[in-house]
Write an enzyme that holds these catalytic residues in place. Structure first.
Site, PDB file in Angstrom:
ATOM      1  N   SER A 533       1.012  -1.261   0.091  1.00  0.00           N
ATOM      2  CA  SER A 533      -0.105   0.096   0.051  1.00  0.00           C
ATOM      3  C   SER A 533       0.866   1.214   0.009  1.00  0.00           C
ATOM      4  O   SER A 533       1.650   1.436  -0.955  1.00  0.00           O
ATOM      5  CB  SER A 533      -0.927   0.007   1.231  1.00  0.00           C
ATOM      6  OG  SER A 533      -1.983   0.969   1.141  1.00  0.00           O
ATOM      7  N   HIS A 650      -8.061  -5.019  -0.810  1.00  0.00           N
ATOM      8  CA  HIS A 650      -6.945  -4.383  -0.514  1.00  0.00           C
ATOM      9  C   HIS A 650      -5.965  -5.100   0.527  1.00  0.00           C
ATOM     10  O   HIS A 650      -4.598  -4.829   0.106  1.00  0.00           O
ATOM     11  CB  HIS A 650      -7.094  -2.999   0.251  1.00  0.00           C
ATOM     12  CG  HIS A 650      -5.817  -2.321   0.403  1.00  0.00           C
ATOM     13  ND1 HIS A 650      -5.154  -1.817  -0.625  1.00  0.00           N
ATOM     14  CD2 HIS A 650      -5.111  -1.697   1.433  1.00  0.00           C
ATOM     15  CE1 HIS A 650      -4.258  -1.081  -0.500  1.00  0.00           C
ATOM     16  NE2 HIS A 650      -4.058  -0.812   1.064  1.00  0.00           N
TER      17      HIS A 650
END
Length: 677
Positions: A533, A650
């Protein structure tokens, strides 16, 4: 690189045929290259850890019940279940299964991933369950009846919402606050609710009463009901950017702003208002520092007559990490050079009584994982673990002894291993702490350096059976860098890297990499780094700006095209962190590090081998970042491996099988490039 000059813009078409064909081709090449006996053994070993029943079944206490969501080899998608405290204390609790997600997914033909549930108290007979397809942030909301173990259909008056990034919460058994996709103009530019409404059972959503409307450029709008007996209140919050928000008391249709700083964390418990400052706050003749925790009488604060009491003030080495209320006390977790301490405060009109809970290990991290001030008094739950210390779940009551409730087993042999803390000097002289986990007699060898550096997220010690088995047991050294951008030393450790200060994150991480070599812990050829991320952005910067420091890199669910990040999915919500690339002044500093715009040919500069991994179903960080970067690196002659999970959100995986597979790919890639012992 102008957008019109971007040759890989077509890879931003998430589910387009051409883009997915490219993904499948790259996946096949990567899996074929890394598969084999060693990979199979690593995957099976990690899967065993993820599926074992020996893990601690962490649960949230709500009145008489403890709720848990559980996945294992038999229940791939998982079980939502609950038990009582007496049962939970036993070695093998009897669980009451509320919802079998595998059975639901099979019956409905959907790849459901659990998103959580809000149980209405005190009766605990109704819940708002959230489910996502493949692990996306966007969820479907459905009302669940805990007595009948069935979903309540809309035609029978049940609350139900289609897939969206929804914010919803109970007011009472027949009313909720809801923010969702109501149609054109109802979402912010970041894709979150712009409008929050009061929705009554049995009425169409279109007739729900609007409570508050924000602006399109806001991040999100939310509302909630505080049902604390004697202190029932309703609140609305308008998040104007990722770090600034306005909080209001809602009384009927009247809104009263709570006049705390917009960048402060503001919360209310019974008659107490708590304010955690992010930047210095001057009130009258007193300036409170960033990272302080302040208390005031709520009603007095609203009327403008309150005095503020300092509950915590940071110093050079100590920051506030966490806080939570029991019925009569406030618990604080602090970090002193990234080592946790637990404190208890007793509310008073002026000075609060303070004490410390002792007996916690030095190089472990302790977290408050649950309190229930409403029905279970001063009880609290703690979880403590370290890099070599499996998790321990403890329960206590303020003033009493801590009891061990559950103890996780060791998943790897830590005999002869040690944890050390060192400090590296960054370019501006700042001392950057980092932890090193290795064998006592280890010489320079394969080393994996992990970093994140953003959003005030602290990297504290924690146990990972997968890292232990796949890396440490096989002779690898594991390192975690506490670089700026995190919250290890309070808000200023983070705020100094915002926008134009971003370079400090990169310099800190590079300084740790150099320090590892200087200390003889590893060599450049045997040093790898990993991040996901925001940490994936960090890896992109390492490969383009500091390639000479590493032998290999692993870049997961990353941001990489910082020219377009704010136009993709939730990217607009992070402008407060990185800056606005549409502003020429801000693009000037962003362009200096944006990985996708800074790739050069292999003949100009050698990059270390890199594995880039993402998820098609990630609706937070667009998979186009990873796809375009991999394509560019390959075209310009660099050694790049690419893997994209077709689902997983995610987090990159929607079940244990996917997680074991992608984790094994990472470690096999690292061992292939750094060498084995």
């Amino acid at each position: 690189m102008a957008i019109s000059d971007d040759p890989y813009l077509w890879l931003e078409d998430v589910t387009g045929d051409a883009a997915l064909a490219w993904v499948r081709e790259k996946n096949e090449v990567t899996v074929e290259a890394l598969s084999g006996t060693a990979f199979d053994a690593t995957e099976a070993s990690i899967r065993e850890i993820l599926d074992t029943d020996a893990r601690i079944p962490y649960a949230r206490r709500r009145g008489q019940f403890l709720y848990n969501f559980w996945r294992d080899g038999e229940h791939v998608r998982g079980l939502w279940r609950r038990t009582t405290m007496d049962e939970y204390r036993t070695e093998n609790p009897v669980w009451d299964v509320l919802l079998d997600l595998d059975a639901l997914a099979e019956s409905e033909g959907e790849n459901w991933v659990w998103g959580g549930a809000q149980v209405l108290r005190p009766d605990q007979r109704l819940a708002l369950a959230t489910l996502s397809r493949g692990g996306a942030d966007a969820t479907v909301v459905r009302e669940f009846d805990l007595d009948s173990r069935t979903f309540r259909a809309p035609e029978d008056g049940g609350f139900a919402l289609p897939e969206a990034k929804t914010d919803i919460g109970w007011i009472d058994a027949d009313t909720v606050f809801v923010g969702t996709d109501f149609g054109d103009g109802s979402l912010t530019e970041s894709g979150y609710p712009r409008i929050t409404k009061r929705w009554r059972r049995g009425t169409p959503l279109v007739e729900a009463e609007t409570v508050f409307e924000g602006e399109p450029q806001d991040i999100s709008i939310s509302a909630w009901h505080d049902r604390t007996p004697g202190f029932e209140r309703e609140f609305v919050q308008r998040a104007t950017d990722f770090y600034n928000s306005e909080t209001y008391v809602l009384d009927g249709s009247a809104l009263t702003r709570i006049l705390t700083p917009t960048d402060a964390s503001t919360s209310v418990h019974e008659n107490w208002l708590l304010v955690r400052t992010m930047t210095p706050w001057t009130v009258g003749d007193t300036t409170y520092p960033a990272g302080a925790l302040l208390a005031a009488d709520f009603d007095e604060f609203i009327s403008g007559t309150a005095s503020l009491t300092v509950l915590f003030a940071p110093d050079e080495h100590t920051s506030l990490h966490q806080y939570a209320w029991t019925e009569n006390y406030l618990l604080l977790v602090t970090l002193q050079d990234v080592r946790t301490q637990l404190h208890v405060l007793k509310p008073r009109a002026k000075e609060w009584d303070a004490s410390t809970i002792d007996g916690l290990s030095d190089l472990t991290s302790t977290q408050i994982i649950g309190t229930d001030a409403e029905e279970n008094g001063d009880e609290f739950f703690l979880s403590s673990s370290g890099y070599l210390t499996p998790a321990t779940l403890l329960v206590g009551t303020v003033g009493g002894e801590l009891d061990v409730l559950k103890q996780a087993p060791a998943f790897f042999d830590a005999e002869g291993m040690t944890v050390e803390q060192f400090f590296a000097r960054s370019d501006d002289g700042t001392q950057i702490p980092y932890f090193v986990v290795r064998r006592v007699d280890a010489g320079p060898g394969p080393t994996l350096l992990y970093g994140y550096g953003g959003f005030e997220i602290s990297m504290t010690p924690g146990y990972s059976g997968a890292t232990g088995r796949a890396w440490l047991e096989r002779g690898g050294t594991y390192v975690v860098a506490n670089i700026r951008g995190g919250g290890e030393y309070g808000p200023s450790w983070h705020t100094q890297v915002l926008r134009a200060g971003r370079h400090l994150v990169h310099e800190d991480f590079a300084a740790v990499a150099r320090d590892l070599v200087t200390r003889g812990i590893t060599t450049t050829e045997q040093l790898a780094a990993q991040g996901g991320s925001n940490g994936g952005l960090l890896m992109g910067i390492m490969v383009t700006k500091y390639p000479e420091l590493f032998g290999a890199l692993v870049c997961q669910v990353p941001l990489l095209d910082m020219k377009r990040y704010h136009l993709l999915l939730a990217g607009a919500s992070w402008v407060a962190e990185y800056g606005d690339p549409d502003d020429p002044t801000e693009w000037e500093f962003i362009s200096q590090y944006s990985p996708y715009q800074n790739v050069v040919t292999a003949s100009e500069r050698r990059y270390p081998p890199i594995l880039i991994a993402t998820s098609t179903r990630d609706d937070r960080v667009h998979p186009g970042h990873a796809r375009k970067m991999a394509a560019s690196l390959a075209e310009l002659g660099h050694d790049v491996s690419y893997y994209e999970n077709i689902e997983g959100g995610h987090g990159g995986a929607s079940d244990n099988a996917q997680l074991a597979f992608k984790t094994a790919l990472t470690y096999e890639f690292l061992w292939r490039h750094l060498g084995r012992r």
